[in-house]
Scaffold this active site. Structure first.
Site, PDB file in Angstrom:
ATOM      1  N   ASP A 166     -11.342  11.184   6.983  1.00 25.04           N
ATOM      2  CA  ASP A 166     -11.054  10.677   5.639  1.00 25.04           C
ATOM      3  C   ASP A 166     -11.742   9.325   5.424  1.00 25.04           C
ATOM      4  O   ASP A 166     -11.138   8.372   4.939  1.00 25.04           O
ATOM      5  CB  ASP A 166      -9.540  10.554   5.430  1.00 25.04           C
ATOM      6  CG  ASP A 166      -9.162  10.452   3.954  1.00 25.04           C
ATOM      7  OD1 ASP A 166      -9.989  10.835   3.100  1.00 25.04           O
ATOM      8  OD2 ASP A 166      -8.044   9.994   3.657  1.00 25.04           O
ATOM      9  N   GLY A 184       0.850  -1.184   0.000  1.00 19.15           N
ATOM     10  CA  GLY A 184       0.000   0.000   0.000  1.00 19.15           C
ATOM     11  C   GLY A 184       0.880   1.226   0.000  1.00 19.15           C
ATOM     12  O   GLY A 184       2.018   1.185   0.465  1.00 19.15           O
TER      13      GLY A 184
END
Length: 541
Positions: free
Chosen positions: A144, A24
């Site tokens: 977020d 990631g």
């Protein structure tokens, strides 16, 4: 020119062993898998943050980096939040060891433009609300919440991740407002954008700030909407979006087709969570008292866990379907005369992000690709023959028709019996690797040309076919584009030889590096439909 961070080696004296390439990546951080120094389990994730790059290019202060660690450790003890384990740093890097979400992205398993059943949406919404309300009880706002940050455990439970933009909005009974621009355009609350614009414009009236907790509730509402219909209600909650303008003008009574597809019983809940008047937006108490939230659900235990992992996994896999009679979904992608490498610089978002769009680096070989199907579908709960890498009880699937990703191409998607007969948990049916892949019987040159033509039709810039072929792969295409919601979408299309007892094929994997997983799924479907003449379907004509 190489960024300096590429030349900086990771810390040497780490209390664990790294066992993967990057799995990631953010603008100034990368995530790798690791294990204890003298054991093979458990596998956990480690986020490496390049401190100098984050401060210089990411507009992230050293205090904010410390805040991420502090807040994550403060709330990382909830079953639906990625658990925090430890942290450390040297002069260059800060690292955070945390739980590894073995199930991957939740929204990689959800059909774009379709969504999931009410029971599945309700199940994951309930777990998300449990996690976010827990954060807020600790005074922490995530800021977020979006599909990229919603992951799964190997048992199919939801896990909220990434606290890089989290903030402490309440401490010792005192609350504070936020002024930082955070979030992704389709999921962001309108007051966040209003606040950001007021701080950037000399003429606009100054906003005192926004409540991070109320902004999170708005984002959770958008996520529920996406779960139910497979698409976001708008590009962004501003006057630039007619969908939002109508929603706002009609006080939530939108005539848009997507709203018409929603169950009637959930409409008042969504309107309450996505109320543009923050003083009237639903609290968690109101959410949890709503009839749709309290509805009976055979998948959900009273304490928020899965009643039947295998039933959930089966229903989710059956929900993925590619209809070759459909046309690719229209989206606002790059024009053909635009250089793919200029996406970030020439296509700025219509309002600023807190994190830069340009990552630290973009090195092909540093990113760990999802495993290939012939090695990846074996259940971790089955004993493995270390010499053959196959289960001792036999192959994970008897033929390619039993490979999980193949079910999405069947006229009526169904889960192969070979997956369910020995399945013990969610991951045994829904694999942790991405299902955005297909197989082809064409030669490599014809296949690459077909994919290239499809990308051109979608206005995605690609190099000549001769430049797509690499020494260790039949093909490798870097994708850098804009998705249907005007956000960056980056990834790779990797082509490898796949040999079975039946036939020699090519496996085409779509590997998302950055962007919304649902938008990546939509992009994959578009390409596959355009390449339908080259898609191999066992037993098909």
């Amino acid at each position: 020119m190489l960024m300096q961070s590429q030349l900086d080696p990771l810390p040497r004296d780490l209390p664990f062993r790294i066992v993967s390439e990057t799995i990631g990546r953010g603008a100034y951080a990368s995530i790798k898998k690791a294990i204890p120094p003298k054991a093979t389990n458990p596998v956990f994730a480690v986020k490496f943050i390049h401190k100098a790059y984050a401060v210089k290019h990411g507009r992230i202060s050293a205090k904010q980096l410390a805040m991420e660690v502090s807040l994550h450790s403060h709330i990382g003890q909830h079953p639906n939040i990625i658990e925090w384990f430890a942290t450390g740093e040297d002069q260059i890097w800060k690292w955070i060891a945390m739980e590894y979400a073995e199930g991957g992205d939740l929204f990689d398993k959800i059909e774009a433009d379709v969504g999931v059943s009410e029971d599945i949406a309700h199940f994951y919404f309930s777990q998300m609300i449990s996690a976010v309300s827990y954060m807020h009880s600790k005074g922490v706002g995530h800021r977020d919440i979006k599909p990229e940050n919603i992951l799964l455990s190997d048992t199919g439970n939801l896990k909220i991740a990434d606290f890089g933009l989290a903030t402490l909005f309440e401490y010792n009974g005192k609350t504070k407002l936020s002024t930082t621009m955070c979030g992704s355009p389709p999921y962001i609350a309108p007051e966040v954008i209003t606040c950001s614009r007021s701080t950037q414009s000399r003429n606009a009236p100054k906003s005192p700030g926004y409540s991070a907790n109320l902004a999170d509730i708005w984002s959770c509402g958008v996520v529920l909407f996406v779960l139910l219909v497979g698409n976001t209600p708008w590009d962004e909650p501003t006057a630039a979006s007619w969908e939002f303008e109508e929603y706002n003008g009609k006080r939530g009574h939108s005539t848009d087709d997507l709203w018409q597809r929603l169950p009637k019983s959930v409409l008042s809940l969504l309107r309450g969570m996505m109320n543009t008047e923050t003083s009237q937006r639903f609290s968690f108490q109101q959410i949890k008292a709503h009839p749709w939230y309290t509805r009976k659900n055979a998948l959900l235990t009273p304490d928020g866990k899965i009643t039947d992992q295998l039933s959930l996994a089966t229903r989710m896999l059956e929900g993925l379907h590619i209809d070759f009679s459909q046309q690719p979904v229209a989206s606002q992608r790059l024009s053909q005369n635009q250089d793919a490498m200029d996406v970030d610089s020439n296509q700025p978002p219509r309002f600023s992000f807190t994190q830069p769009e340009a990552p630290i680096h973009d090195v092909t070989f540093d990113f760990e690709r999802p495993p290939r199907a012939n090695l990846a579908s074996f259940s971790a709960s089955q004993p493995i023959n270390s010499k053959t890498a196959r289960p001792l009880s036999g192959n994970a699937f008897d033929s390619l028709a039993d490979e999980p990703s193949m079910s999405q191409f069947a006229p009526t998607p169904s889960v192969p019996f070979s997956l369910t007969q020995h399945a013990r948990r969610f991951r045994d049916i829904v694999p942790n690797y991405s299902l955005t892949r297909f197989f082809s019987h064409l030669s490599s040159n014809l296949l690459l040309q077909l994919i290239s033509d499809a990308l051109h039709q979608l206005n995605v810039p690609v190099p000549p076919v001769t430049q797509m072929q690499l020494q260790n792969h039949a093909g490798w295409i870097k994708v850098k584009t804009i998705d249907g919601r005007h956000c960056s979408l980056h990834g790779d299309i990797v082509v490898d030889t796949y040999v079975t007892g039946e036939v020699e094929l090519f496996e085409v994997r779509f590997v998302k590096i950055k962007g919304d997983p649902l938008e990546w799924r939509r992009f994959f479907k578009d390409v596959v439909i355009l390449c339908k003449d080259g898609v191999y379907i066992p037993g098909g004509s």
